[in-house]
Design a protein around this motif. Structure first.
Motif, PDB file in Angstrom:
ATOM      1  N   SER A 136      -4.988   4.908  -9.520  1.00 39.14           N
ATOM      2  CA  SER A 136      -6.053   3.960  -9.188  1.00 39.14           C
ATOM      3  C   SER A 136      -6.148   3.782  -7.678  1.00 39.14           C
ATOM      4  O   SER A 136      -5.507   4.503  -6.919  1.00 39.14           O
ATOM      5  CB  SER A 136      -5.793   2.614  -9.877  1.00 39.14           C
ATOM      6  OG  SER A 136      -5.809   2.762 -11.288  1.00 39.14           O
ATOM      7  N   GLY A 137      -6.926   2.810  -7.241  1.00 39.98           N
ATOM      8  CA  GLY A 137      -7.154   2.608  -5.821  1.00 39.98           C
ATOM      9  C   GLY A 137      -5.945   2.036  -5.096  1.00 39.98           C
ATOM     10  O   GLY A 137      -5.077   1.392  -5.698  1.00 39.98           O
ATOM     11  N   ILE A 138      -5.909   2.277  -3.800  1.00 36.03           N
ATOM     12  CA  ILE A 138      -4.854   1.718  -2.956  1.00 36.03           C
ATOM     13  C   ILE A 138      -5.348   0.373  -2.444  1.00 36.03           C
ATOM     14  O   ILE A 138      -6.093   0.294  -1.471  1.00 36.03           O
ATOM     15  CB  ILE A 138      -4.526   2.665  -1.774  1.00 36.03           C
ATOM     16  CG1 ILE A 138      -4.216   4.077  -2.286  1.00 36.03           C
ATOM     17  CG2 ILE A 138      -3.373   2.110  -0.955  1.00 36.03           C
ATOM     18  CD1 ILE A 138      -3.062   4.139  -3.259  1.00 36.03           C
ATOM     19  N   ASP A 139      -4.925  -0.690  -3.121  1.00 33.49           N
ATOM     20  CA  ASP A 139      -5.448  -2.017  -2.793  1.00 33.49           C
ATOM     21  C   ASP A 139      -4.348  -3.044  -2.531  1.00 33.49           C
ATOM     22  O   ASP A 139      -4.629  -4.208  -2.266  1.00 33.49           O
ATOM     23  CB  ASP A 139      -6.365  -2.523  -3.903  1.00 33.49           C
ATOM     24  CG  ASP A 139      -5.679  -2.540  -5.269  1.00 33.49           C
ATOM     25  OD1 ASP A 139      -4.446  -2.332  -5.334  1.00 33.49           O
ATOM     26  OD2 ASP A 139      -6.368  -2.750  -6.277  1.00 33.49           O
ATOM     27  N   GLY A 140      -3.095  -2.622  -2.624  1.00 33.60           N
ATOM     28  CA  GLY A 140      -1.998  -3.544  -2.376  1.00 33.60           C
ATOM     29  C   GLY A 140      -1.777  -4.569  -3.467  1.00 33.60           C
ATOM     30  O   GLY A 140      -0.902  -5.438  -3.339  1.00 33.60           O
ATOM     31  N   ALA A 141      -2.543  -4.483  -4.550  1.00 34.63           N
ATOM     32  CA  ALA A 141      -2.408  -5.421  -5.665  1.00 34.63           C
ATOM     33  C   ALA A 141      -1.606  -4.756  -6.779  1.00 34.63           C
ATOM     34  O   ALA A 141      -2.007  -3.719  -7.293  1.00 34.63           O
ATOM     35  CB  ALA A 141      -3.790  -5.835  -6.175  1.00 34.63           C
ATOM     36  N   PHE A 142      -0.486  -5.350  -7.143  1.00 36.35           N
ATOM     37  CA  PHE A 142       0.373  -4.769  -8.162  1.00 36.35           C
ATOM     38  C   PHE A 142      -0.050  -5.264  -9.542  1.00 36.35           C
ATOM     39  O   PHE A 142       0.571  -6.155 -10.136  1.00 36.35           O
ATOM     40  CB  PHE A 142       1.836  -5.119  -7.890  1.00 36.35           C
ATOM     41  CG  PHE A 142       2.423  -4.411  -6.686  1.00 36.35           C
ATOM     42  CD1 PHE A 142       1.688  -3.459  -6.002  1.00 36.35           C
ATOM     43  CD2 PHE A 142       3.706  -4.692  -6.252  1.00 36.35           C
ATOM     44  CE1 PHE A 142       2.220  -2.797  -4.899  1.00 36.35           C
ATOM     45  CE2 PHE A 142       4.253  -4.038  -5.152  1.00 36.35           C
ATOM     46  CZ  PHE A 142       3.506  -3.090  -4.476  1.00 36.35           C
ATOM     47  N   ASP A 173       0.833  -1.204   0.000  1.00 39.10           N
ATOM     48  CA  ASP A 173       0.000   0.000   0.000  1.00 39.10           C
ATOM     49  C   ASP A 173       0.868   1.254   0.000  1.00 39.10           C
ATOM     50  O   ASP A 173       0.583   2.234  -0.708  1.00 39.10           O
ATOM     51  CB  ASP A 173      -0.910   0.029   1.226  1.00 39.10           C
ATOM     52  CG  ASP A 173      -2.085  -0.925   1.116  1.00 39.10           C
ATOM     53  OD1 ASP A 173      -2.264  -1.534   0.041  1.00 39.10           O
ATOM     54  OD2 ASP A 173      -2.835  -1.071   2.099  1.00 39.10           O
ATOM     55  N   ALA A 174       1.926   1.244   0.806  1.00 36.36           N
ATOM     56  CA  ALA A 174       2.793   2.416   0.937  1.00 36.36           C
ATOM     57  C   ALA A 174       3.419   2.788  -0.404  1.00 36.36           C
ATOM     58  O   ALA A 174       3.537   3.974  -0.747  1.00 36.36           O
ATOM     59  CB  ALA A 174       3.882   2.157   1.976  1.00 36.36           C
ATOM     60  N   LEU A 175       3.814   1.786  -1.175  1.00 34.80           N
ATOM     61  CA  LEU A 175       4.400   2.060  -2.496  1.00 34.80           C
ATOM     62  C   LEU A 175       3.360   2.663  -3.436  1.00 34.80           C
ATOM     63  O   LEU A 175       3.660   3.600  -4.187  1.00 34.80           O
ATOM     64  CB  LEU A 175       4.973   0.775  -3.086  1.00 34.80           C
ATOM     65  CG  LEU A 175       6.218   0.222  -2.383  1.00 34.80           C
ATOM     66  CD1 LEU A 175       6.591  -1.134  -2.956  1.00 34.80           C
ATOM     67  CD2 LEU A 175       7.387   1.185  -2.498  1.00 34.80           C
ATOM     68  N   GLN A 176       2.140   2.135  -3.408  1.00 29.56           N
ATOM     69  CA  GLN A 176       1.086   2.705  -4.260  1.00 29.56           C
ATOM     70  C   GLN A 176       0.772   4.140  -3.852  1.00 29.56           C
ATOM     71  O   GLN A 176       0.567   5.015  -4.709  1.00 29.56           O
ATOM     72  CB  GLN A 176      -0.173   1.845  -4.178  1.00 29.56           C
ATOM     73  CG  GLN A 176      -0.056   0.506  -4.883  1.00 29.56           C
ATOM     74  CD  GLN A 176      -1.340  -0.293  -4.815  1.00 29.56           C
ATOM     75  OE1 GLN A 176      -2.047  -0.293  -3.804  1.00 29.56           O
ATOM     76  NE2 GLN A 176      -1.664  -0.996  -5.895  1.00 29.56           N
ATOM     77  N   ILE A 177       0.737   4.393  -2.553  1.00 32.23           N
ATOM     78  CA  ILE A 177       0.454   5.745  -2.065  1.00 32.23           C
ATOM     79  C   ILE A 177       1.545   6.710  -2.524  1.00 32.23           C
ATOM     80  O   ILE A 177       1.257   7.833  -2.969  1.00 32.23           O
ATOM     81  CB  ILE A 177       0.346   5.748  -0.527  1.00 32.23           C
ATOM     82  CG1 ILE A 177      -0.924   5.015  -0.093  1.00 32.23           C
ATOM     83  CG2 ILE A 177       0.338   7.173   0.018  1.00 32.23           C
ATOM     84  CD1 ILE A 177      -1.005   4.753   1.398  1.00 32.23           C
ATOM     85  N   ALA A 178       2.800   6.286  -2.435  1.00 38.60           N
ATOM     86  CA  ALA A 178       3.909   7.152  -2.854  1.00 38.60           C
ATOM     87  C   ALA A 178       3.865   7.403  -4.353  1.00 38.60           C
ATOM     88  O   ALA A 178       4.079   8.532  -4.819  1.00 38.60           O
ATOM     89  CB  ALA A 178       5.239   6.519  -2.449  1.00 38.60           C
ATOM     90  N   LEU A 179       3.590   6.365  -5.132  1.00 33.73           N
ATOM     91  CA  LEU A 179       3.475   6.538  -6.583  1.00 33.73           C
ATOM     92  C   LEU A 179       2.324   7.475  -6.928  1.00 33.73           C
ATOM     93  O   LEU A 179       2.430   8.324  -7.822  1.00 33.73           O
ATOM     94  CB  LEU A 179       3.259   5.177  -7.259  1.00 33.73           C
ATOM     95  CG  LEU A 179       4.461   4.230  -7.293  1.00 33.73           C
ATOM     96  CD1 LEU A 179       4.023   2.848  -7.755  1.00 33.73           C
ATOM     97  CD2 LEU A 179       5.551   4.769  -8.213  1.00 33.73           C
TER      98      LEU A 179
END
Length: 284
Positions: A80-86, A66-72
């Motif tokens: 897109s959504g913060i779902d932890g799915a890459f 999640d943290a990586l998606q939030i930073a990106l």
């Protein structure tokens, strides 16, 4: 042998070079030792291969992903959504970030690249002072840029945060008991205020509304909703030169906004103000 290797005149040989002063020699030695120690303290770690990067990535837990998606998302590489799915969206964001930072665009971040991305994100947050504010009196929890705004007091129906330094940013937390008529009344009144320029989105649906405004000198975003017998929301005001920063701050405020029981008391008005104060008083 010396004369063959270093062919110099007899006069030169008769005048040996002067040795370094003791202090100077010690300083040179200390510099050499310090240089060796510095190199030893920072060993060169080879970059991970793509396979190694995938393996290290697989060890991440949900919070880490999640943290990586939030930073990106913060830097505009992922929307897109913060779902932890890459999935494809996250991989595209990683490739875009790698390309922007001069790395090979593999779509899989190495351990070092993940650390750099998160470090950049934390630096940005520190510069803005993003912190969670829980206002028990207003019944609102929200992330605010406390490097830009500071709490100055309550002025029904607002908890007011004014600019820090020359930021030009202002936040008003909206909180008052009421029903749908109260919400609609606030919607109409807010549009008459100078902090809501005429040009912008006006949307009122059911138990919520959004007001945006922009001019050559001012921007603002207001949203409010009816929840638990009260109207809760916020207004964010900023100058155009802060557009880039606010484009990152506003989504964090929206995502973190969380109303809970409690609302500002209309009877608790500033000292010296008459008893007929209504919900316009906070912006007069």
């Amino acid at each position: 042998y010396i004369s063959q290797v270093f062919p110099v005149g007899a006069d030169a040989l008769s005048e040996p070079a002067q040795p370094l002063a003791a202090d100077s020699a010690e300083e040179v030695a200390e510099e050499v030792v310090a240089s060796i120690e510095a190199e030893a303290a920072e060993p060169v770690v080879p970059e991970e291969t793509l396979q190694q990067a995938r393996q290290s990535e697989a060890q991440l837990d949900r919070a880490g992903r999640d943290a990586l998606q939030i930073a990106l998302q913060w830097f505009g590489f992922y929307n897109s959504g913060i779902d932890g799915a890459f999935g494809p969206g996250t991989r595209a964001g990683m490739r875009a970030w790698q390309d922007a930072r001069g790395f090979e665009a593999t779509g899989v971040l190495t351990s070092r690249q993940r650390a750099q991305l998160l470090g950049e994100y934390q630096s940005e947050l520190a510069a803005l002072g993003m912190q969670t504010v829980r206002d028990e009196r207003a019944g609102v929890e929200i992330d605010l840029p406390l490097a830009m705004v500071g709490f100055t007091g309550y002025n029904f129906p607002f908890a007011q945060y004014d600019p820090v330094g020359d930021s030009g940013v202002q936040v008003l937390l909206i909180s008052q008991p009421g029903d749908r008529n109260t919400l609609f009344g606030l919607y109409e009144i807010m549009q008459t205020l100078e902090i809501v320029p005429l040009e912008g989105e006006r949307e009122r649906q059911g138990d919520r509304f959004v007001l945006t405004g922009q001019s050559e000198t001012l921007r603002s975003h207001t949203e409010a909703r009816l929840t638990g017998g009260a109207v809760k929301g916020f207004t964010l005001v900023w100058p155009p030169e802060r557009d880039e920063q606010i484009a990152r701050v506003l989504p964090m405020m929206q995502q973190s906004f969380s109303p809970f029981p409690g609302a500002l008391d209309p009877a608790a008005v500033p000292e010296g103000v008459g008893e007929d104060v209504d919900m316009v008083s906070g912006l007069e």
